[in-house]
Motif scaffolding. Sequence first.
Motif, PDB file in Angstrom:
ATOM      1  N   GLU A  33      34.371  39.020  51.190  1.00 28.89           N
ATOM      2  CA  GLU A  33      35.375  39.491  50.566  1.00 28.89           C
ATOM      3  C   GLU A  33      36.290  38.794  49.917  1.00 28.89           C
ATOM      4  O   GLU A  33      36.562  39.464  48.414  1.00 28.89           O
ATOM      5  CB  GLU A  33      36.084  40.617  51.370  1.00 28.89           C
ATOM      6  N   LEU A  34      36.313  37.625  50.519  1.00 29.40           N
ATOM      7  CA  LEU A  34      37.420  36.819  49.626  1.00 29.40           C
ATOM      8  C   LEU A  34      36.572  35.818  48.413  1.00 29.40           C
ATOM      9  O   LEU A  34      36.984  35.800  47.659  1.00 29.40           O
ATOM     10  CB  LEU A  34      37.801  35.647  50.887  1.00 29.40           C
ATOM     11  N   THR A  35      35.225  35.769  48.883  1.00 26.07           N
ATOM     12  CA  THR A  35      34.355  35.334  48.076  1.00 26.07           C
ATOM     13  C   THR A  35      34.687  35.844  46.882  1.00 26.07           C
ATOM     14  O   THR A  35      34.278  35.696  45.327  1.00 26.07           O
ATOM     15  CB  THR A  35      32.942  35.053  48.313  1.00 26.07           C
ATOM     16  N   GLU A  36      33.936  37.233  46.322  1.00 31.11           N
ATOM     17  CA  GLU A  36      34.479  38.349  46.145  1.00 31.11           C
ATOM     18  C   GLU A  36      35.902  38.558  44.523  1.00 31.11           C
ATOM     19  O   GLU A  36      36.070  38.143  43.580  1.00 31.11           O
ATOM     20  CB  GLU A  36      34.416  39.597  46.208  1.00 31.11           C
ATOM     21  N   LEU A  37      36.802  37.956  45.707  1.00 26.06           N
ATOM     22  CA  LEU A  37      38.418  37.290  44.749  1.00 26.06           C
ATOM     23  C   LEU A  37      38.249  37.240  44.460  1.00 26.06           C
ATOM     24  O   LEU A  37      39.264  37.384  43.697  1.00 26.06           O
ATOM     25  CB  LEU A  37      38.656  38.010  46.579  1.00 26.06           C
ATOM     26  N   HIS A  38      37.811  35.818  45.018  1.00 23.94           N
ATOM     27  CA  HIS A  38      38.372  34.670  44.245  1.00 23.94           C
ATOM     28  C   HIS A  38      37.637  34.290  43.237  1.00 23.94           C
ATOM     29  O   HIS A  38      37.782  33.316  41.996  1.00 23.94           O
ATOM     30  CB  HIS A  38      37.894  32.641  45.417  1.00 23.94           C
ATOM     31  N   SER A  39      35.676  34.608  43.072  1.00 23.48           N
ATOM     32  CA  SER A  39      34.435  34.611  42.172  1.00 23.48           C
ATOM     33  C   SER A  39      36.122  36.263  40.561  1.00 23.48           C
ATOM     34  O   SER A  39      34.486  35.767  39.618  1.00 23.48           O
ATOM     35  CB  SER A  39      33.485  35.807  42.690  1.00 23.48           C
ATOM     36  N   ARG A  40      36.488  36.859  41.277  1.00 23.01           N
ATOM     37  CA  ARG A  40      37.049  37.349  40.417  1.00 23.01           C
ATOM     38  C   ARG A  40      37.881  36.130  39.570  1.00 23.01           C
ATOM     39  O   ARG A  40      37.710  37.276  37.913  1.00 23.01           O
ATOM     40  CB  ARG A  40      37.831  39.017  40.728  1.00 23.01           C
ATOM     41  N   ILE A  41      38.202  35.686  39.718  1.00 25.45           N
ATOM     42  CA  ILE A  41      39.077  34.652  39.188  1.00 25.45           C
ATOM     43  C   ILE A  41      37.996  33.725  38.240  1.00 25.45           C
ATOM     44  O   ILE A  41      38.820  33.496  37.086  1.00 25.45           O
ATOM     45  CB  ILE A  41      40.173  34.417  40.275  1.00 25.45           C
ATOM     46  N   SER A  42      37.471  33.418  39.076  1.00 30.24           N
ATOM     47  CA  SER A  42      36.731  31.955  38.512  1.00 30.24           C
ATOM     48  C   SER A  42      35.903  32.568  37.417  1.00 30.24           C
ATOM     49  O   SER A  42      35.337  31.164  36.697  1.00 30.24           O
ATOM     50  CB  SER A  42      36.071  31.560  39.647  1.00 30.24           C
ATOM     51  N   LEU A  43      34.833  33.371  37.404  1.00 29.14           N
ATOM     52  CA  LEU A  43      34.202  34.177  36.439  1.00 29.14           C
ATOM     53  C   LEU A  43      34.879  34.374  35.111  1.00 29.14           C
ATOM     54  O   LEU A  43      33.813  33.608  34.224  1.00 29.14           O
ATOM     55  CB  LEU A  43      33.831  35.010  37.455  1.00 29.14           C
TER      56      LEU A  43
ATOM     57  N   ILE B  42      24.362  30.629  43.325  1.00 31.83           N
ATOM     58  CA  ILE B  42      23.973  30.187  44.656  1.00 31.83           C
ATOM     59  C   ILE B  42      25.111  29.735  45.342  1.00 31.83           C
ATOM     60  O   ILE B  42      24.949  30.259  46.435  1.00 31.83           O
ATOM     61  CB  ILE B  42      22.742  28.300  44.142  1.00 31.83           C
ATOM     62  N   THR B  43      26.027  29.252  44.683  1.00 30.07           N
ATOM     63  CA  THR B  43      27.309  28.721  45.002  1.00 30.07           C
ATOM     64  C   THR B  43      27.963  30.178  45.736  1.00 30.07           C
ATOM     65  O   THR B  43      28.819  30.331  46.952  1.00 30.07           O
ATOM     66  CB  THR B  43      28.383  27.607  44.403  1.00 30.07           C
ATOM     67  N   LEU B  44      28.211  31.237  45.280  1.00 28.85           N
ATOM     68  CA  LEU B  44      28.912  32.190  45.888  1.00 28.85           C
ATOM     69  C   LEU B  44      27.937  32.888  46.838  1.00 28.85           C
ATOM     70  O   LEU B  44      28.606  33.456  47.953  1.00 28.85           O
ATOM     71  CB  LEU B  44      29.304  33.828  44.656  1.00 28.85           C
ATOM     72  N   ALA B  45      26.537  32.723  46.995  1.00 30.94           N
ATOM     73  CA  ALA B  45      25.893  33.334  47.945  1.00 30.94           C
ATOM     74  C   ALA B  45      25.784  32.266  49.374  1.00 30.94           C
ATOM     75  O   ALA B  45      26.645  33.032  50.841  1.00 30.94           O
ATOM     76  CB  ALA B  45      24.555  33.087  47.818  1.00 30.94           C
TER      77      ALA B  45
ATOM     78  N   PRO C  36      35.542  30.551  51.028  1.00 31.14           N
ATOM     79  CA  PRO C  36      35.008  31.618  49.500  1.00 31.14           C
ATOM     80  C   PRO C  36      35.706  30.579  48.548  1.00 31.14           C
ATOM     81  O   PRO C  36      34.763  30.800  47.390  1.00 31.14           O
ATOM     82  CB  PRO C  36      35.995  32.518  50.313  1.00 31.14           C
ATOM     83  N   TRP C  37      37.008  30.101  48.459  1.00 32.11           N
ATOM     84  CA  TRP C  37      37.792  29.681  46.874  1.00 32.11           C
ATOM     85  C   TRP C  37      37.041  28.756  46.884  1.00 32.11           C
ATOM     86  O   TRP C  37      36.859  28.510  45.601  1.00 32.11           O
ATOM     87  CB  TRP C  37      39.400  28.967  47.178  1.00 32.11           C
ATOM     88  N   LEU C  38      36.255  28.004  47.483  1.00 35.77           N
ATOM     89  CA  LEU C  38      35.382  26.811  47.165  1.00 35.77           C
ATOM     90  C   LEU C  38      34.098  27.184  46.254  1.00 35.77           C
ATOM     91  O   LEU C  38      33.204  25.950  45.315  1.00 35.77           O
ATOM     92  CB  LEU C  38      35.194  25.617  48.121  1.00 35.77           C
ATOM     93  N   ALA C  39      33.009  28.539  46.828  1.00 29.96           N
ATOM     94  CA  ALA C  39      32.081  28.801  46.510  1.00 29.96           C
ATOM     95  C   ALA C  39      32.351  29.113  44.873  1.00 29.96           C
ATOM     96  O   ALA C  39      31.033  28.806  44.472  1.00 29.96           O
ATOM     97  CB  ALA C  39      31.809  29.977  47.549  1.00 29.96           C
ATOM     98  N   ALA C  40      33.435  30.027  45.236  1.00 29.54           N
ATOM     99  CA  ALA C  40      33.392  30.544  43.695  1.00 29.54           C
ATOM    100  C   ALA C  40      33.583  29.668  43.137  1.00 29.54           C
ATOM    101  O   ALA C  40      33.305  29.673  41.447  1.00 29.54           O
ATOM    102  CB  ALA C  40      34.544  31.498  43.748  1.00 29.54           C
ATOM    103  N   TRP C  41      34.880  28.083  42.792  1.00 35.90           N
ATOM    104  CA  TRP C  41      34.663  27.717  41.875  1.00 35.90           C
ATOM    105  C   TRP C  41      34.129  26.452  41.940  1.00 35.90           C
ATOM    106  O   TRP C  41      34.199  25.262  40.416  1.00 35.90           O
ATOM    107  CB  TRP C  41      36.440  26.892  41.482  1.00 35.90           C
ATOM    108  N   LEU C  42      33.250  26.406  42.770  1.00 32.19           N
ATOM    109  CA  LEU C  42      32.633  24.472  42.920  1.00 32.19           C
ATOM    110  C   LEU C  42      31.224  24.648  42.004  1.00 32.19           C
ATOM    111  O   LEU C  42      31.739  23.367  41.227  1.00 32.19           O
ATOM    112  CB  LEU C  42      31.167  25.322  44.049  1.00 32.19           C
ATOM    113  N   ALA C  43      31.042  26.018  41.066  1.00 34.39           N
ATOM    114  CA  ALA C  43      29.715  25.042  39.796  1.00 34.39           C
ATOM    115  C   ALA C  43      30.560  25.103  38.976  1.00 34.39           C
ATOM    116  O   ALA C  43      30.755  24.447  37.478  1.00 34.39           O
ATOM    117  CB  ALA C  43      29.418  27.032  39.722  1.00 34.39           C
ATOM    118  N   ASN C  44      32.041  25.947  38.317  1.00 32.66           N
ATOM    119  CA  ASN C  44      32.691  25.844  37.791  1.00 32.66           C
ATOM    120  C   ASN C  44      33.030  24.003  37.355  1.00 32.66           C
ATOM    121  O   ASN C  44      33.529  23.275  36.300  1.00 32.66           O
ATOM    122  CB  ASN C  44      33.992  26.587  37.462  1.00 32.66           C
ATOM    123  N   ILE C  45      33.873  23.814  38.665  1.00 28.57           N
ATOM    124  CA  ILE C  45      34.384  22.303  38.692  1.00 28.57           C
ATOM    125  C   ILE C  45      33.157  21.077  38.630  1.00 28.57           C
ATOM    126  O   ILE C  45      33.809  20.548  37.637  1.00 28.57           O
ATOM    127  CB  ILE C  45      34.970  21.919  39.749  1.00 28.57           C
TER     128      ILE C  45
END
Length: 373
Positions: A271-281, A325-328, A337-346
């Motif tokens: 759920e937290l990964t989903e939440l952060h990914s909605r901002i990072s995507l 991959i990072t989201l998985a 979760p926040w790092l997984a959502a933003w890692l690829a972007n960074i």
Amino acid sequence: MKVIDRYLIKSFLCSLFYCLTAFICLYLVIDLISNTDEFVSEGAKFIDIVNYYRNLLPDIYIKIMPISTLIGIIITLNYLNKYNELTALWASGVSSMKILMPFLLVSAIISLASVPVSMNIAPKSMSKARYIWKVNIGKQYQLKKKIWTDFAFLDVKNRIVHVGLFNAKDKYMHNIKITQYDKNYNIKNTINAKEAKWINKKWMLFDGLVRVFDTEGSIIKTENFKQLGSAITETPRDLLIKQAELPHLDIKLLKRRIKSLIKTKCYPYRELTELHSRISLPFSNLVMIIIAFSIMLVMGKKGKKESIGIALSIGFIYYGIAIPITLAIGRDGAIKPWLAAWLANIIFALLQDRKSTRLNSSHTDISRMPSSA
């Protein structure tokens, strides 16, 4: 804002609009063709099909925008290069970074505007689209009545609840089994009930049996009951949220689901990964701009076609492979979760920005991107 900045922004927005429109139309056509047999076999009404795809548009927009941004900036840069406009800018002393800034500004504004769509509008629309698909087209009227069968959930204090049928509309459960565990995860007691009703903000159990176990797992006490107050803490609305798919929960419901899981001492990685990914995507648009611009500069001498191919390849690796991959990994709890959502972007932004910065500082010469005839 300078005239040249307005010109660059206008050129990019035109390319972006055409790309976005083309990709959305292509997506809709492919999906419509793949679902034609389903529509025909279920006798779907035209208005239901239209409403189904209308509600899919916000989610399609969020998914398609990064790719549209990548193609749009490539088209814009090649157009400018074709007519020697980039050459003229470099010759007049305008650095590559200054040329890049208007594109980043527009992309940042689009990304910020896309966050509310990603957080609330798209999930709500997806939920409506799912309802239309399941009920209006698929004739699954059980969903219309908000009825779910055969599921279990973890409640507070090591309590697991199995539910045979849950009617969210009437706030009613049927065939319930509550298993209470001690701190060593041995079964402490079980409660089987024929039904449960939400009365005075509490689940009341009816027509059931209580069994109490010792530490060896043997039954030491049984007791029948006609009515019994339950310790289940999940409200009908909480149970309804638990049955919904994550992409269909708006930000308010998603946060409520997160709080519910934390209450049961289950860390909500998914759920937290989903939440952060909605901002990072949505901010992957910025990364696409940096990728395309840096590649176009680096590959300038090798020509337009090669630079386009490499930019598309890196964009695909970033958006189609690295992000999933990072989201998985984040959903599995391997990283925050926040790092997984933003890692690829960074990672991709830093790598490409380093290339473009190094190139800009050492080669502002106009020969880095030759004109095309």
